[in-house]
Design a protein around this motif. Structure first.
Motif, PDB file in Angstrom:
ATOM      1  N   GLN A 195       0.857  -1.178   0.000  1.00  0.00           N
ATOM      2  CA  GLN A 195       0.000   0.000   0.000  1.00  0.00           C
ATOM      3  C   GLN A 195       0.895   1.230   0.000  1.00  0.00           C
ATOM      4  OE1 GLN A 195      -3.039   0.020   2.983  1.00  0.00           O
ATOM      5  NE2 GLN A 195      -3.433   2.201   2.763  1.00  0.00           N
ATOM      6  N   THR A 196       0.490   2.244  -0.726  1.00  0.00           N
ATOM      7  CA  THR A 196       1.248   3.485  -0.774  1.00  0.00           C
ATOM      8  C   THR A 196       0.820   4.378   0.376  1.00  0.00           C
ATOM      9  OG1 THR A 196       1.395   3.322  -3.174  1.00  0.00           O
ATOM     10  CG2 THR A 196       1.829   5.473  -2.202  1.00  0.00           C
ATOM     11  N   VAL A 197       1.797   4.854   1.150  1.00  0.00           N
ATOM     12  CA  VAL A 197       1.535   5.738   2.285  1.00  0.00           C
ATOM     13  C   VAL A 197       2.484   6.927   2.211  1.00  0.00           C
ATOM     14  CG1 VAL A 197       0.719   3.889   3.805  1.00  0.00           C
ATOM     15  CG2 VAL A 197       3.141   4.465   3.764  1.00  0.00           C
ATOM     16  N   TRP A 198       2.224   7.927   3.038  1.00  0.00           N
ATOM     17  CA  TRP A 198       3.096   9.088   3.150  1.00  0.00           C
ATOM     18  C   TRP A 198       3.949   8.917   4.394  1.00  0.00           C
ATOM     19  CZ3 TRP A 198       3.598  12.710  -0.534  1.00  0.00           C
ATOM     20  CH2 TRP A 198       2.615  12.742  -1.521  1.00  0.00           C
ATOM     21  N   THR A 199       5.268   9.067   4.248  1.00  0.00           N
ATOM     22  CA  THR A 199       6.183   8.968   5.382  1.00  0.00           C
ATOM     23  C   THR A 199       6.958  10.271   5.522  1.00  0.00           C
ATOM     24  OG1 THR A 199       7.935   7.995   4.025  1.00  0.00           O
ATOM     25  CG2 THR A 199       6.463   6.471   5.157  1.00  0.00           C
ATOM     26  N   ALA A 200       7.232  10.651   6.758  1.00  0.00           N
ATOM     27  CA  ALA A 200       7.981  11.877   7.023  1.00  0.00           C
ATOM     28  C   ALA A 200       9.417  11.716   6.537  1.00  0.00           C
ATOM     29  CB  ALA A 200       7.959  12.192   8.509  1.00  0.00           C
ATOM     30  N   THR A 201       9.933  12.741   5.881  1.00  0.00           N
ATOM     31  CA  THR A 201      11.304  12.677   5.371  1.00  0.00           C
ATOM     32  C   THR A 201      12.319  13.178   6.391  1.00  0.00           C
ATOM     33  OG1 THR A 201      11.029  14.845   4.345  1.00  0.00           O
ATOM     34  CG2 THR A 201      10.617  12.918   2.957  1.00  0.00           C
ATOM     35  N   ILE A 202      11.860  13.991   7.351  1.00  0.00           N
ATOM     36  CA  ILE A 202      12.735  14.527   8.395  1.00  0.00           C
ATOM     37  C   ILE A 202      11.986  14.484   9.725  1.00  0.00           C
ATOM     38  CG2 ILE A 202      14.031  16.066   6.853  1.00  0.00           C
ATOM     39  CD1 ILE A 202      12.222  18.365   7.826  1.00  0.00           C
ATOM     40  N   SER A 203      12.672  14.781  10.807  1.00  0.00           N
ATOM     41  CA  SER A 203      12.017  14.893  12.105  1.00  0.00           C
ATOM     42  C   SER A 203      11.212  16.194  12.123  1.00  0.00           C
ATOM     43  CB  SER A 203      13.069  14.907  13.216  1.00  0.00           C
ATOM     44  OG  SER A 203      12.451  15.017  14.467  1.00  0.00           O
ATOM     45  N   ILE A 204       9.928  16.097  12.495  1.00  0.00           N
ATOM     46  CA  ILE A 204       9.027  17.250  12.449  1.00  0.00           C
ATOM     47  C   ILE A 204       8.460  17.480  13.844  1.00  0.00           C
ATOM     48  CG2 ILE A 204       6.944  18.199  11.397  1.00  0.00           C
ATOM     49  CD1 ILE A 204       7.448  16.148   9.085  1.00  0.00           C
ATOM     50  N   GLU A 262       7.063  11.972   1.835  1.00  0.00           N
ATOM     51  CA  GLU A 262       7.194  11.363   0.517  1.00  0.00           C
ATOM     52  C   GLU A 262       6.361  10.091   0.473  1.00  0.00           C
ATOM     53  OE1 GLU A 262      11.324  10.428   0.028  1.00  0.00           O
ATOM     54  OE2 GLU A 262      11.281   8.837   1.515  1.00  0.00           O
ATOM     55  N   ARG A 263       5.990   9.680  -0.743  1.00  0.00           N
ATOM     56  CA  ARG A 263       5.205   8.458  -0.926  1.00  0.00           C
ATOM     57  C   ARG A 263       6.143   7.264  -0.856  1.00  0.00           C
ATOM     58  NH1 ARG A 263       0.036   9.404  -3.265  1.00  0.00           N
ATOM     59  NH2 ARG A 263      -0.004   7.271  -3.982  1.00  0.00           N
ATOM     60  N   ARG A 264       5.660   6.190  -0.205  1.00  0.00           N
ATOM     61  CA  ARG A 264       6.454   4.983  -0.087  1.00  0.00           C
ATOM     62  C   ARG A 264       5.510   3.782  -0.055  1.00  0.00           C
ATOM     63  NH1 ARG A 264      10.741   5.288   4.426  1.00  0.00           N
ATOM     64  NH2 ARG A 264      11.665   6.668   2.890  1.00  0.00           N
ATOM     65  N   ASN A 265       5.897   2.697  -0.675  1.00  0.00           N
ATOM     66  CA  ASN A 265       5.111   1.463  -0.638  1.00  0.00           C
ATOM     67  C   ASN A 265       5.577   0.620   0.531  1.00  0.00           C
ATOM     68  OD1 ASN A 265       3.514   1.954  -2.897  1.00  0.00           O
ATOM     69  ND2 ASN A 265       5.100   1.230  -4.280  1.00  0.00           N
ATOM     70  N   VAL A 266       4.620   0.195   1.352  1.00  0.00           N
ATOM     71  CA  VAL A 266       4.914  -0.674   2.495  1.00  0.00           C
ATOM     72  C   VAL A 266       3.881  -1.790   2.524  1.00  0.00           C
ATOM     73  CG1 VAL A 266       5.956   1.172   3.876  1.00  0.00           C
ATOM     74  CG2 VAL A 266       3.534   0.712   4.096  1.00  0.00           C
ATOM     75  N   PRO A 267       4.188  -2.908   3.170  1.00  0.00           N
ATOM     76  CA  PRO A 267       3.194  -3.975   3.286  1.00  0.00           C
ATOM     77  C   PRO A 267       1.968  -3.488   4.065  1.00  0.00           C
ATOM     78  CG  PRO A 267       5.377  -4.783   3.833  1.00  0.00           C
ATOM     79  CD  PRO A 267       5.486  -3.301   3.710  1.00  0.00           C
ATOM     80  N   ARG A 268       0.800  -3.933   3.651  1.00  0.00           N
ATOM     81  CA  ARG A 268      -0.444  -3.504   4.315  1.00  0.00           C
ATOM     82  C   ARG A 268      -0.446  -3.817   5.802  1.00  0.00           C
ATOM     83  NH1 ARG A 268      -5.434  -4.272   0.283  1.00  0.00           N
ATOM     84  NH2 ARG A 268      -4.918  -2.406  -0.878  1.00  0.00           N
ATOM     85  N   ALA A 269       0.261  -4.859   6.195  1.00  0.00           N
ATOM     86  CA  ALA A 269       0.300  -5.231   7.611  1.00  0.00           C
ATOM     87  C   ALA A 269       0.928  -4.138   8.468  1.00  0.00           C
ATOM     88  CB  ALA A 269       1.077  -6.531   7.788  1.00  0.00           C
ATOM     89  N   PHE A 270       1.746  -3.274   7.874  1.00  0.00           N
ATOM     90  CA  PHE A 270       2.424  -2.219   8.617  1.00  0.00           C
ATOM     91  C   PHE A 270       1.677  -0.893   8.611  1.00  0.00           C
ATOM     92  CE2 PHE A 270       6.537  -4.522   7.440  1.00  0.00           C
ATOM     93  CZ  PHE A 270       6.539  -5.225   8.634  1.00  0.00           C
ATOM     94  N   VAL A 271       0.617  -0.768   7.841  1.00  0.00           N
ATOM     95  CA  VAL A 271      -0.089   0.505   7.701  1.00  0.00           C
ATOM     96  C   VAL A 271      -1.030   0.699   8.888  1.00  0.00           C
ATOM     97  CG1 VAL A 271      -1.641   1.870   6.263  1.00  0.00           C
ATOM     98  CG2 VAL A 271       0.076   0.393   5.193  1.00  0.00           C
ATOM     99  N   PRO A 272      -0.824   1.786   9.668  1.00  0.00           N
ATOM    100  CA  PRO A 272      -1.707   2.026  10.815  1.00  0.00           C
ATOM    101  C   PRO A 272      -3.076   2.539  10.369  1.00  0.00           C
ATOM    102  CG  PRO A 272      -0.154   3.823  10.577  1.00  0.00           C
ATOM    103  CD  PRO A 272       0.215   2.798   9.540  1.00  0.00           C
TER     104      PRO A 272
END
Length: 189
Positions: A51-60, A69-79
């Motif tokens: 699944q494509t999700v948005w992940t922080a690129t820096i500490s905010i 940025e957009r990143r593909n991760v396994p659905r099991a990891f998507v909160p």
């Protein structure tokens, strides 16, 4: 004759043996690499769909613009509540670490009011020191009396926006009118 000397003599007399050995080594490495990549792909497929999700690129920090940025991760990891649309035009409601998946609870639409927790109200308190930052957890006192715990949700050079639970609002207002508000940092989230 020593075996190393025999091998060197064989290579000198028949150079094709040397190149045959190099070819055999290259084939072995290629097969090993292909097998390893196949195992990686099999492991990736074993996690299920991506699944494509948005992940922080820096500490905010809270109140800062979100950079993701957009990143593909396994659905099991998507909160639950992962952000679907780009969060890059919004600000952070809470701290987001680099590489962390951005969720709707991390995102505030715009402005200081978006950082005020549900069930809380915010007051402008004169800033006498510069030690406070947006996102700090604080304890509010009126003289020697405990008023409430709260959060710093905004500020400028001359004042801080302090959010406290709504049921503590009358005590906070009275303390502000009496010019008796004291803020203390708290390590508890």
């Amino acid at each position: 004759m020593h075996q190393l000397a025999w091998a060197r003599l064989m290579m000198a007399r028949h150079p094709w043996v040397y190149w045959l050995a190099i070819l055999a080594i290259a084939c072995t490495v290629s097969i090993g690499t292909a097998r390893a990549l196949g195992e990686v792909d099999a492991a990736r497929r074993s996690w299920g769909q991506q699944q494509t999700v948005w992940t922080a690129t820096i500490s905010i920090e809270p109140g800062q613009p979100i950079t993701a940025e957009r990143r593909n991760v396994p659905r099991a990891f998507v909160p639950a509540g992962a952000v679907v649309d780009t969060p890059n035009s919004t600000i952070a409601r809470q701290r987001i670490g680099p590489g962390e998946i951005v969720t709707v609870t991390d995102v505030a639409a715009t402005g200081t009011a978006a950082l005020i927790p549900a069930g809380s109200v915010a007051f402008a308190v004169a800033a006498t020191v510069e030690h406070f930052a947006v996102g700090d957890q604080i304890v509010v006192y009126a003289g020697d009396q405990f008023v409430a715990t709260g959060d710093i949700v905004g500020g400028s050079e001359s004042e801080l926006m302090v959010a406290v639970p709504a049921d503590a609002a009358p005590a906070m207002a009275a303390a502000l009118l009496a010019d008796a508000v004291t803020l203390a940092l708290s390590p508890d989230p």
